[in-house]
Design a protein around this motif. Structure first.
Motif, PDB file in Angstrom:
ATOM      1  N   GLU A  93      -9.449  -1.398  14.795  1.00  0.00           N
ATOM      2  CA  GLU A  93      -8.129  -1.109  15.495  1.00  0.00           C
ATOM      3  C   GLU A  93      -7.403  -2.411  15.408  1.00  0.00           C
ATOM      4  OE1 GLU A  93      -7.148   1.395  17.338  1.00  0.00           O
ATOM      5  OE2 GLU A  93      -8.971   2.517  16.949  1.00  0.00           O
ATOM      6  N   LEU A  94      -7.817  -3.533  15.007  1.00  0.00           N
ATOM      7  CA  LEU A  94      -7.223  -4.570  14.760  1.00  0.00           C
ATOM      8  C   LEU A  94      -6.393  -4.493  13.358  1.00  0.00           C
ATOM      9  CD1 LEU A  94      -9.580  -7.687  15.460  1.00  0.00           C
ATOM     10  CD2 LEU A  94      -7.605  -6.883  16.904  1.00  0.00           C
ATOM     11  N   ARG A  95      -7.038  -3.775  12.551  1.00  0.00           N
ATOM     12  CA  ARG A  95      -6.491  -3.780  11.225  1.00  0.00           C
ATOM     13  C   ARG A  95      -5.324  -2.373  11.271  1.00  0.00           C
ATOM     14  NH1 ARG A  95     -11.489  -2.153   7.496  1.00  0.00           N
ATOM     15  NH2 ARG A  95     -10.061  -1.348   6.242  1.00  0.00           N
ATOM     16  N   VAL A  96      -5.557  -1.426  12.344  1.00  0.00           N
ATOM     17  CA  VAL A  96      -4.632  -0.486  12.416  1.00  0.00           C
ATOM     18  C   VAL A  96      -3.292  -1.189  13.058  1.00  0.00           C
ATOM     19  CG1 VAL A  96      -4.124   1.490  13.855  1.00  0.00           C
ATOM     20  CG2 VAL A  96      -6.307   1.562  12.797  1.00  0.00           C
ATOM     21  N   LYS A  97      -3.346  -2.216  13.762  1.00  0.00           N
ATOM     22  CA  LYS A  97      -2.229  -2.665  14.513  1.00  0.00           C
ATOM     23  C   LYS A  97      -1.398  -3.262  13.405  1.00  0.00           C
ATOM     24  CE  LYS A  97      -4.295  -3.753  19.093  1.00  0.00           C
ATOM     25  NZ  LYS A  97      -4.377  -4.822  19.964  1.00  0.00           N
ATOM     26  N   ASN A  98      -1.715  -3.617  12.323  1.00  0.00           N
ATOM     27  CA  ASN A  98      -0.791  -4.096  11.045  1.00  0.00           C
ATOM     28  C   ASN A  98      -0.227  -2.990  10.337  1.00  0.00           C
ATOM     29  OD1 ASN A  98      -1.683  -6.872  11.350  1.00  0.00           O
ATOM     30  ND2 ASN A  98      -3.420  -6.570  10.390  1.00  0.00           N
ATOM     31  N   LEU A  99      -0.599  -1.533  10.446  1.00  0.00           N
ATOM     32  CA  LEU A  99       0.398  -0.683  10.070  1.00  0.00           C
ATOM     33  C   LEU A  99       1.516  -0.153  10.568  1.00  0.00           C
ATOM     34  CD1 LEU A  99      -3.104   1.783   9.573  1.00  0.00           C
ATOM     35  CD2 LEU A  99      -1.802   0.434   7.614  1.00  0.00           C
ATOM     36  N   PRO A 100       2.255   0.422  10.012  1.00  0.00           N
ATOM     37  CA  PRO A 100       3.643   1.026  10.648  1.00  0.00           C
ATOM     38  C   PRO A 100       3.209   1.958  11.711  1.00  0.00           C
ATOM     39  CG  PRO A 100       3.760   1.159   8.204  1.00  0.00           C
ATOM     40  CD  PRO A 100       2.217   0.713   8.506  1.00  0.00           C
ATOM     41  N   ALA A 101       4.376   2.251  12.724  1.00  0.00           N
ATOM     42  CA  ALA A 101       4.104   3.222  13.889  1.00  0.00           C
ATOM     43  C   ALA A 101       3.408   4.443  13.504  1.00  0.00           C
ATOM     44  CB  ALA A 101       5.182   3.065  14.508  1.00  0.00           C
ATOM     45  N   ASP A 102       4.087   5.128  12.450  1.00  0.00           N
ATOM     46  CA  ASP A 102       3.819   6.449  12.128  1.00  0.00           C
ATOM     47  C   ASP A 102       2.249   6.511  11.456  1.00  0.00           C
ATOM     48  OD1 ASP A 102       4.764   5.350   9.761  1.00  0.00           O
ATOM     49  OD2 ASP A 102       5.421   6.643   8.763  1.00  0.00           O
TER      50      ASP A 102
ATOM     51  N   LEU B 181      -7.429   3.922   2.834  1.00  0.00           N
ATOM     52  CA  LEU B 181      -6.473   5.054   2.245  1.00  0.00           C
ATOM     53  C   LEU B 181      -5.060   4.492   3.054  1.00  0.00           C
ATOM     54  CD1 LEU B 181      -5.421   7.215   0.601  1.00  0.00           C
ATOM     55  CD2 LEU B 181      -6.346   8.580   2.533  1.00  0.00           C
ATOM     56  N   LEU B 182      -4.957   4.486   4.359  1.00  0.00           N
ATOM     57  CA  LEU B 182      -3.879   4.323   5.154  1.00  0.00           C
ATOM     58  C   LEU B 182      -3.326   2.864   4.627  1.00  0.00           C
ATOM     59  CD1 LEU B 182      -4.682   5.855   8.596  1.00  0.00           C
ATOM     60  CD2 LEU B 182      -3.519   6.875   6.679  1.00  0.00           C
ATOM     61  N   GLU B 183      -4.143   1.787   4.324  1.00  0.00           N
ATOM     62  CA  GLU B 183      -3.537   0.638   4.368  1.00  0.00           C
ATOM     63  C   GLU B 183      -3.186   0.404   2.730  1.00  0.00           C
ATOM     64  OE1 GLU B 183      -6.349  -2.120   6.950  1.00  0.00           O
ATOM     65  OE2 GLU B 183      -7.259  -1.412   4.968  1.00  0.00           O
ATOM     66  N   VAL B 184      -3.723   1.299   2.000  1.00  0.00           N
ATOM     67  CA  VAL B 184      -3.145   0.917   0.560  1.00  0.00           C
ATOM     68  C   VAL B 184      -1.709   1.734   0.532  1.00  0.00           C
ATOM     69  CG1 VAL B 184      -3.641   1.836  -1.822  1.00  0.00           C
ATOM     70  CG2 VAL B 184      -5.442   0.651  -0.482  1.00  0.00           C
TER      71      VAL B 184
END
Length: 117
Positions: free
Chosen positions: A20-29, A62-65
Motif C-alpha cells: 500500500e505504501l508503494r501504491v501511494k506513489n503511483l498515479p491515481a488511475d 508491473l504497475l510501477e514499471v
C-alpha cells in the motif's frame, strides 16, 4: 517466517502495508486499478491467501514499471480488470477454495460409487 507469524498472519499484514505504501506513489488511475485487482484477486486464494502474495508483488512491479514509462493503465491491463485478475491467477496455478471443495466432493462421490480405491 516463524510459527507465530504464520499463525497470526502478521507477515502478510506487513507485506500488504508495504504494498500500500508503494501504491501511494503511483498515479491515481493506477491506484484505482490496484484497488480493483486487490478486490478481485482474493477469491482465487487458498485458505490463508499466502499463495497470492507473489502474484500481488509481480502485479505491483508491473504497475510501477509501466507508470514510470508513462503508459496508460488501459494499455497495460486492458478494459477488463476482473478478466486480467483471473488470467494472472489461472496461469500461476492458484486455485480457489471452491476448486478444492469440488475436487474433494467428486473424489468422495467416486469412492462411494466404487470408482476409486
Amino acid at each position: 517466517m516463524n510459527f507465530l507469524e504464520r499463525i497470526t498472519g502478521s507477515d502478510m499484514n506487513r507485506e500488504m502495508k508495504s504494498f500500500e505504501l508503494r501504491v501511494k506513489n503511483l498515479p491515481a488511475d493506477y491506484q484505482a486499478a490496484w484497488k480493483k485487482i486487490n478486490q478481485n484477486i482474493w477469491v482465487h486464494g487458498d485458505f490463508s491467501g499466502r499463495n497470492l502474495m507473489p502474484i500481488l508483488e509481480s502485479v505491483l512491479e508491473l504497475l510501477e514499471v509501466t507508470a514510470a514509462d508513462g503508459q496508460p493503465i488501459e494499455e497495460v491491463l486492458g478494459d477488463d480488470i476482473q478478466g486480467f485478475t483471473s488470467a494472472i491467477t489461472g496461469h500461476s496455478g492458484a486455485k480457489t477454495y471452491r476448486d478444492r471443495w469440488r475436487y474433494q466432493l467428486n473424489r468422495n462421490v467416486a469412492k462411494k460409487l466404487g470408482g476409486l480405491k
